[in-house]
Design an enzyme around this catalytic site. Structure first.
Site, PDB file in Angstrom:
ATOM      1  N   CYS A 105       0.817  -1.218   0.000  1.00  0.00           N
ATOM      2  CA  CYS A 105       0.000   0.000   0.000  1.00  0.00           C
ATOM      3  C   CYS A 105       0.851   1.269   0.000  1.00  0.00           C
ATOM      4  CB  CYS A 105      -0.869   0.042   1.245  1.00  0.00           C
ATOM      5  SG  CYS A 105      -1.859  -1.427   1.465  1.00  0.00           S
TER       6      CYS A 105
ATOM      7  N   ARG B 109       5.696  -0.595  -5.928  1.00  0.00           N
ATOM      8  CA  ARG B 109       5.623  -1.354  -4.676  1.00  0.00           C
ATOM      9  C   ARG B 109       4.589  -2.473  -4.738  1.00  0.00           C
ATOM     10  NH1 ARG B 109       7.593   2.154  -0.399  1.00  0.00           N
ATOM     11  NH2 ARG B 109       6.321   1.007   1.058  1.00  0.00           N
TER      12      ARG B 109
ATOM     13  N   TRP C   5      -2.977  -2.817  -1.368  1.00  0.00           N
ATOM     14  CA  TRP C   5      -2.581  -4.207  -1.589  1.00  0.00           C
ATOM     15  C   TRP C   5      -3.405  -5.003  -0.587  1.00  0.00           C
ATOM     16  CZ3 TRP C   5       0.087  -8.127   1.158  1.00  0.00           C
ATOM     17  CH2 TRP C   5       0.588  -9.152   0.368  1.00  0.00           C
TER      18      TRP C   5
ATOM     19  N   ASN D 135      -2.145   2.373   5.697  1.00  0.00           N
ATOM     20  CA  ASN D 135      -1.222   1.276   5.388  1.00  0.00           C
ATOM     21  C   ASN D 135      -1.059   0.463   6.668  1.00  0.00           C
ATOM     22  OD1 ASN D 135      -0.824   2.397   2.915  1.00  0.00           O
ATOM     23  ND2 ASN D 135       1.322   2.944   3.230  1.00  0.00           N
ATOM     24  N   GLY D 136      -1.019  -0.848   6.548  1.00  0.00           N
ATOM     25  CA  GLY D 136      -0.812  -1.671   7.740  1.00  0.00           C
ATOM     26  C   GLY D 136      -1.999  -2.569   8.000  1.00  0.00           C
TER      27      GLY D 136
ATOM     28  N   GLU E 118      17.528 -18.979  -4.442  1.00  0.00           N
ATOM     29  CA  GLU E 118      17.219 -17.650  -4.976  1.00  0.00           C
ATOM     30  C   GLU E 118      16.791 -17.761  -6.447  1.00  0.00           C
ATOM     31  OE1 GLU E 118      16.519 -14.892  -3.910  1.00  0.00           O
ATOM     32  OE2 GLU E 118      16.881 -13.481  -5.526  1.00  0.00           O
TER      33      GLU E 118
ATOM     34  N   LYS F 151      13.186 -16.556  -7.889  1.00  0.00           N
ATOM     35  CA  LYS F 151      13.037 -15.607  -9.014  1.00  0.00           C
ATOM     36  C   LYS F 151      12.120 -16.192 -10.075  1.00  0.00           C
ATOM     37  CE  LYS F 151      14.128 -12.697  -7.626  1.00  0.00           C
ATOM     38  NZ  LYS F 151      14.838 -12.341  -6.443  1.00  0.00           N
TER      39      LYS F 151
ATOM     40  N   GLU G  81       8.432 -16.287  -8.858  1.00  0.00           N
ATOM     41  CA  GLU G  81       7.847 -14.952  -8.697  1.00  0.00           C
ATOM     42  C   GLU G  81       7.394 -14.336 -10.010  1.00  0.00           C
ATOM     43  OE1 GLU G  81       9.793 -11.840  -5.925  1.00  0.00           O
ATOM     44  OE2 GLU G  81      11.410 -13.034  -6.734  1.00  0.00           O
TER      45      GLU G  81
ATOM     46  N   HIS H  95      16.762 -38.429  -1.675  1.00  0.00           N
ATOM     47  CA  HIS H  95      15.953 -38.632  -0.465  1.00  0.00           C
ATOM     48  C   HIS H  95      14.507 -38.223  -0.690  1.00  0.00           C
ATOM     49  CE1 HIS H  95      19.514 -39.700   1.746  1.00  0.00           C
ATOM     50  NE2 HIS H  95      20.111 -38.627   1.248  1.00  0.00           N
TER      51      HIS H  95
ATOM     52  N   LYS I  64       6.511  -4.716  -3.443  1.00  0.00           N
ATOM     53  CA  LYS I  64       7.949  -4.460  -3.334  1.00  0.00           C
ATOM     54  C   LYS I  64       8.400  -4.370  -1.883  1.00  0.00           C
ATOM     55  CE  LYS I  64      12.030  -3.659  -4.781  1.00  0.00           C
ATOM     56  NZ  LYS I  64      12.733  -4.880  -5.203  1.00  0.00           N
TER      57      LYS I  64
END
Ligand code: F6R
Length: 611
Positions: free
Chosen positions: A2, A27, A75, A100-101, A484, A488, A491, A507, A606
């Site tokens: 947000c 963001r 968001w 926001n929050g 990582e 990527k 995402e 395994h 973001k």
């Protein structure tokens, strides 16, 4: 995540609010809205599900003209992304709130407010704040005073901006757990959740601190701290234009940011390397004294930054001989932790505002750590402000939601930390430090060589475009690099990707391997190479197609179902930084082939300022 923008001025502020929202788009968000106290003397709002461009288009058809307003990109956390849940939220027709929050006690408050006759029109936690504030205004007509009394009843995190048609000369704001900054103009003032939203109107900023309440008028700003005392907050002036965002010759910010890595790694090393050693004071004037006492390191971070921490564990234990634990912040913050004596608490974060990481740092202060260090990309962030020591990565502004250059500069920062701890504690031979300093100086050139493989990797990406699952394998410090790489890919291309230490394959995950499951691996030329080669044979034997990024000296070559991409030779310690590059490029090109929104992938934000 947000974003908030607000303005009180003598001119029409709608365009300023919209521009601010656009600057916060990177963001991540799913709806946008604006509320303006119009020149007709009424409070009006317009909201749209989707992008800011849709709100802009709607405003072109139904202009809102006024000198006081607030705007928001949402968001979704409570309630689906839709117009009804988009901010600003109203109570009646006179009061508008953006938030926001997360308000954790929203359900109890909602029941109470319903009992008082308030009717809810959204599923959000924010609407509770609007009605509670309206209720308080009945006892206390001053907006800032009513907000102070409102926030006392809120549990959770908030950055709040409020306007009222009954007090149209001011904007009021409150911060607790979610950043807010006041932008100072001449005869006009602004508010935002990130100063980037306001760089087009001012270069002077005042950052609210935890618990602050602010009343912002055209020609004055009044701030009260958490105890209700009037306080002055420092004014910070920015002069450089470095944050101007533009994709340049690149199709996406992500590709631009991948290609910036040699330059930003160079910048992260600047003024931090002596002739043959790391300059420990790069971590702050008290760093040498504190580092000399360190016998243990606890790293806490989220997502990509957590992967950087996992690489650092290999370095800290093998080079500096210091035991190291690494944990994701959302787990660490709620766990009963046993702290070893003389443990340095290290947080890693691009934004410095990630809610879980910040909460973990705050909890850590009560747990008896020796001290705290933030490795962070944003100097004006909460994480930096609240840590004892800081090492700023110099990645510059990262716009692509998927972190790239922030990760490699974090790795550089963590290697500097490893060498510094080894140096100060006398556990690292001077010759080894000198050699690694030399290798670090060469690193930007090596990264440039890896980037030159761009077109080769673009071709390899074709293998993945119609796949639904992928495995990434690595051994040693390359295991977090594989993690990582998998993060990527998932995402931005939405292909399911999982990473395993190569030795774990048999395994369990080997059961998944068939000719529809490509397996990606990174193979530097080190003592684990032969073992890795055996693991790859296990994959080939089950028909799995292999993509191997291998050291040019590793003697690996293409074969049936095996695609080998040769990487420039590099010292094994620095290999995790170099091998990250082809994995970033691979995900990027797969996402482009799949036609996804590379810079703003679905459902992601973001800066994750809620837990
Ligand atoms: C992935 C990504 C996220 C962030 C995570 C932590 O590409 O960007 O996983 O790494 O949300 O964010 P920071 O580093 O800002 O604390």
């Amino acid at each position: 995540m947000c974003g908030i923008v607000g303005a009180v001025a003598e001119r029409n502020i709608t365009a300023i609010l919209l521009e601010g929202l656009k600057r916060l788009e990177y963001r991540g968000y799913d709806s946008a809205g604006v509320a303006v106290f119009t020149n007709n003397g009424t409070l009006e709002r317009l909201r749209r599900n989707g992008k800011v461009a849709e709100l802009e288009q709607a405003l072109a058809g139904e202009p809102l003209v006024g000198r006081l307003g607030i705007a928001h990109t949402r968001w979704a956390t409570h309630g689906a992304p839709c117009e009804r849940n988009a901010h600003p939220h109203f109570s009646g027709s006179d009061l508008a709130v953006v938030h926001n929050g997360i308000i954790e006690n929203h359900e109890a408050l909602r029941e109470r407010l319903k009992g008082l006759g308030y009717v809810f029109t959204s599923d959000t936690d924010t609407e509770v704040i609007a009605h509670l504030l309206d209720h308080k205004l009945k006892e206390q007509s001053d907006l800032a005073a009513a907000l102070k009394s409102t926030v006392k009843e809120l549990h959770g995190a908030y950055g709040l901006a409020v306007i009222s048609a009954k007090q149209p000369d001011r904007l009021v704001a409150a911060r607790s757990g979610s950043p807010l900054v006041i932008g100072l103009g001449l005869g006009e003032n602004f508010l935002a959740s990130d100063q980037l939203a306001l760089r087009q109107v001012t270069d002077r900023f005042m950052y609210l601190e935890e618990g602050d309440i602010a009343e912002i008028r055209r020609d004055s700003v009044h701030i009260w701290d958490v105890n209700g005392q009037t306080v002055e907050r420092e004014t910070v002036q920015y002069r450089d234009g470095a944050e101007a965002a533009d994709k340049g010759e690149y199709r996406h910010y992500m590709l631009k940011e991948i290609h910036e890595q040699p330059a930003v790694v160079q910048r992260t090393l600047e003024n931090r390397l002596g002739h043959d050693h790391v300059l420990v004071q790069a971590f702050g004037p008290q760093a040498a004294e504190l580092f000399a006492k360190v016998r243990n390191v606890q790293i806490v971070a989220c997502g990509t930054s957590y992967h950087a921490g996992m690489v650092a564990r290999y370095w800290l234990e093998s080079l500096a001989g210091i035991p190291c634990q690494v944990e994701v912040a959302s787990e660490f913050r709620y766990r009963k932790v046993v702290v070893q004596p003389d443990t340095l608490f290290v947080t890693i974060s691009q934004s410095g505002e990630t809610a879980d990481t910040l909460a973990a740092l705050r909890n850590a202060k009560e747990l008896g750590f020796l001290g705290s260090l933030a490795i962070c990309n944003v100097g004006i962030s909460s994480l930096v402000r609240e840590s004892d020591l800081t090492l700023l990565t110099q990645a510059g502004r990262e716009i692509g939601v998927a972190s790239t250059k922030a990760f490699t500069t974090q790795l550089v920062g963590l290697l500097l930390l490893t060498l510094s701890l080894g140096q100060v504690r006398g556990t690292l031979e001077a010759g080894v430090e000198a050699q690694l300093v030399e290798e670090l100086r060469r690193l930007p050139t090596r990264l440039g060589e890896a980037l030159a493989m761009d077109t080769t990797i673009e071709k390899v990406a074709e293998l993945f475009a119609d796949k639904h699952h992928t495995l990434f394998l690595g051994r040693g410090a390359q295991f977090p690099v594989a993690m990582e790489g998998a993060l990527k890919l998932k995402e931005i291309s939405y292909i399911h990707a999982e990473a395993y230490p190569a030795g774990e394959l048999k395994h369990g995950p080997l059961a998944l391997v068939d000719n529809d499951m490509p397996v990606v691996t990174v193979a530097p030329n080190n003592e684990l190479l032969e073992k890795l080669k055996s693991n790859l044979q296990e994959v080939r034997a089950r028909g799995g197609e292999l993509v191997v990024f291998a050291d040019e000296q590793a003697n690996m070559s293409d074969g049936e179902g095996t695609h080998v991409i040769n990487m420039p030779h590099i010292h094994d310690v620095l290999a995790p930084i170099l091998y990250t590059i082809p994995l970033q490029l691979l995900s990027y090109y797969v996402a482009v082939l799949k036609g996804t929104d590379v810079d703003q992938p679905r459902n992601l934000a973001k800066s994750v300022t809620v837990e």
